[in-house]
Scaffold this motif. Structure first.
Motif, short mmCIF file in Angstrom:
data_model
loop_
_atom_site.label_atom_id
_atom_site.label_comp_id
_atom_site.label_asym_id
_atom_site.label_seq_id
_atom_site.Cartn_x
_atom_site.Cartn_y
_atom_site.Cartn_z
N SER A 275 1.35 -5.74 -22.35
CA SER A 275 2.06 -7.02 -22.33
C SER A 275 2.32 -7.45 -20.90
O SER A 275 2.45 -6.63 -20.00
CB SER A 275 3.38 -6.92 -23.09
OG SER A 275 3.13 -6.77 -24.46
N SER A 276 2.41 -8.78 -20.70
CA SER A 276 2.70 -9.31 -19.36
C SER A 276 3.84 -10.31 -19.43
O SER A 276 3.96 -11.06 -20.40
CB SER A 276 1.45 -9.95 -18.75
OG SER A 276 0.96 -10.98 -19.59
N VAL A 277 4.66 -10.28 -18.40
CA VAL A 277 5.80 -11.20 -18.27
C VAL A 277 5.60 -11.93 -16.95
O VAL A 277 5.61 -11.32 -15.89
CB VAL A 277 7.14 -10.43 -18.29
CG1 VAL A 277 8.31 -11.40 -18.17
CG2 VAL A 277 7.27 -9.58 -19.55
N TRP A 278 5.44 -13.25 -17.01
CA TRP A 278 5.10 -14.03 -15.83
C TRP A 278 6.33 -14.45 -15.05
O TRP A 278 7.47 -14.28 -15.48
CB TRP A 278 4.25 -15.23 -16.24
CG TRP A 278 2.87 -14.77 -16.63
CD1 TRP A 278 2.47 -14.37 -17.87
CD2 TRP A 278 1.77 -14.58 -15.76
NE1 TRP A 278 1.16 -13.95 -17.82
CE2 TRP A 278 0.70 -14.08 -16.54
CE3 TRP A 278 1.56 -14.79 -14.40
CZ2 TRP A 278 -0.55 -13.79 -16.00
CZ3 TRP A 278 0.32 -14.51 -13.87
CH2 TRP A 278 -0.71 -14.01 -14.67
N HIS A 279 6.08 -15.05 -13.89
CA HIS A 279 7.12 -15.46 -12.95
C HIS A 279 8.20 -16.33 -13.61
O HIS A 279 7.91 -17.14 -14.47
CB HIS A 279 6.52 -16.23 -11.77
CG HIS A 279 5.57 -15.39 -10.97
ND1 HIS A 279 5.98 -14.38 -10.14
CD2 HIS A 279 4.23 -15.41 -10.90
CE1 HIS A 279 4.92 -13.81 -9.59
NE2 HIS A 279 3.85 -14.41 -10.04
N LEU A 280 9.42 -16.10 -13.19
CA LEU A 280 10.60 -16.86 -13.60
C LEU A 280 10.97 -16.69 -15.07
O LEU A 280 11.88 -17.36 -15.54
CB LEU A 280 10.45 -18.35 -13.26
CG LEU A 280 10.16 -18.66 -11.79
CD1 LEU A 280 9.91 -20.15 -11.62
CD2 LEU A 280 11.30 -18.18 -10.89
N ALA A 281 10.27 -15.84 -15.80
CA ALA A 281 10.64 -15.57 -17.19
C ALA A 281 11.85 -14.65 -17.21
O ALA A 281 12.10 -13.91 -16.26
CB ALA A 281 9.48 -14.92 -17.94
N GLN A 282 12.61 -14.72 -18.31
CA GLN A 282 13.75 -13.82 -18.48
C GLN A 282 13.66 -13.16 -19.84
O GLN A 282 13.52 -13.84 -20.86
CB GLN A 282 15.08 -14.58 -18.36
CG GLN A 282 16.28 -13.66 -18.45
CD GLN A 282 17.60 -14.40 -18.28
OE1 GLN A 282 17.69 -15.60 -18.47
NE2 GLN A 282 18.63 -13.65 -17.94
N VAL A 283 13.74 -11.83 -19.85
CA VAL A 283 13.76 -11.05 -21.08
C VAL A 283 15.09 -10.30 -21.07
O VAL A 283 15.32 -9.44 -20.23
CB VAL A 283 12.57 -10.07 -21.16
CG1 VAL A 283 12.61 -9.28 -22.45
CG2 VAL A 283 11.25 -10.83 -21.03
N ARG A 284 15.95 -10.63 -22.03
CA ARG A 284 17.32 -10.14 -22.03
C ARG A 284 17.45 -8.73 -22.61
O ARG A 284 16.51 -8.15 -23.14
CB ARG A 284 18.22 -11.11 -22.82
CG ARG A 284 18.35 -12.51 -22.24
CD ARG A 284 19.23 -12.55 -20.99
NE ARG A 284 20.53 -11.96 -21.22
CZ ARG A 284 21.60 -12.58 -21.67
NH1 ARG A 284 21.55 -13.86 -21.98
NH2 ARG A 284 22.73 -11.94 -21.83
N GLU A 285 18.69 -8.24 -22.58
CA GLU A 285 19.03 -6.89 -23.02
C GLU A 285 18.58 -6.64 -24.46
O GLU A 285 18.73 -7.50 -25.32
CB GLU A 285 20.55 -6.67 -22.93
CG GLU A 285 21.13 -6.77 -21.54
CD GLU A 285 21.30 -8.20 -21.05
OE1 GLU A 285 21.45 -8.38 -19.83
OE2 GLU A 285 21.27 -9.15 -21.86
N ASP A 286 18.02 -5.46 -24.67
CA ASP A 286 17.62 -4.96 -25.98
C ASP A 286 16.55 -5.79 -26.68
O ASP A 286 16.30 -5.59 -27.87
CB ASP A 286 18.84 -4.79 -26.91
CG ASP A 286 19.87 -3.85 -26.29
OD1 ASP A 286 19.47 -2.81 -25.75
OD2 ASP A 286 21.08 -4.17 -26.34
N ALA A 287 15.93 -6.72 -25.98
CA ALA A 287 14.79 -7.43 -26.56
C ALA A 287 13.65 -6.42 -26.75
O ALA A 287 13.51 -5.47 -25.97
CB ALA A 287 14.34 -8.58 -25.66
#
Length: 193
Positions: free
Chosen positions: A16-28
């Motif tokens: 999986s990839s998470v790009w710039h300025l993205a936010q993935v919060r706690e326990d996601a």
């Protein structure tokens, strides 16, 4: 340097990839081979299956759940509050325990178009498609194509995403895959191959 903000307790699957300025919060929980685009938001405890795509600036608020293969278009929004307010009737700021979080559920293979808004609580059925700019206020059946404000079913679609063709006697066929479906009481049931 990647400017994404991924909480330490978030789980991101292999590939999986998470790009710039993205936010993935706690326990996601993000499954394998997912793409979270630039500026996208994944709320606390949101669950995403494998092979999902959140396009740029999509906002998925908790407690949303996305099964495998869900596509969420650019700037789409999943809400999470029945009665959103910033303050209580007495004028005091609302706090986390002042409201009941409700979520959007997207079943396997569902697609949500650009700038669509899904008003929780709703379920988007398997392989359903929400047209760009639509506002979903009620559950969407499996294989339905919905559009408008509020969104209404305008066609049936197959797994390939193309509109099904009427084969007569309540039977619908996919011109791309050959899959056949039977319509009954505003639902579509897959026929065995």
């Amino acid at each position: 340097m990647n400017s994404a903000d991924v909480a330490e307790t978030a789980k991101i699957g292999d590939g999986s990839s998470v790009w710039h300025l993205a936010q993935v919060r706690e326990d996601a929980q993000v499954g394998e081979n997912c793409v979270i685009g630039r500026g996208a938001y994944v709320g606390t405890g949101v669950k995403m299956g494998d092979n999902c795509k959140l396009q740029n600036y999509a906002l998925v608020y908790e407690p949303a759940e996305l099964e495998d293969g869900v596509f969420v278009g650019p700037a789409a929004v999943f809400t999470n509050d029945h009665y959103p307010r910033s303050i209580s009737p007495d004028g005091s700021p609302k706090r986390a325990d002042d409201w009941e979080a409700v979520g959007v559920t997207c079943r396997t293979g569902a697609s949500i178009g650009a700038r669509a808004v899904c008003i929780a609580p709703v379920t988007i059925g398997r392989w359903a498609m929400v047209a760009a700019g639509s506002v979903v206020t009620k559950d969407v059946p499996d294989f339905a194509l919905v559009a408008g404000v509020p969104a209404r079913r305008i066609r049936w679609v197959g797994r390939a995403g193309v509109p099904l063709e009427d084969a007569g006697d309540g039977v619908w066929a996919c011109p791309k895959t050959g899959d056949r479906f039977r319509e009954a009481k505003n639902t579509l049931i897959e026929e065995p191959n």
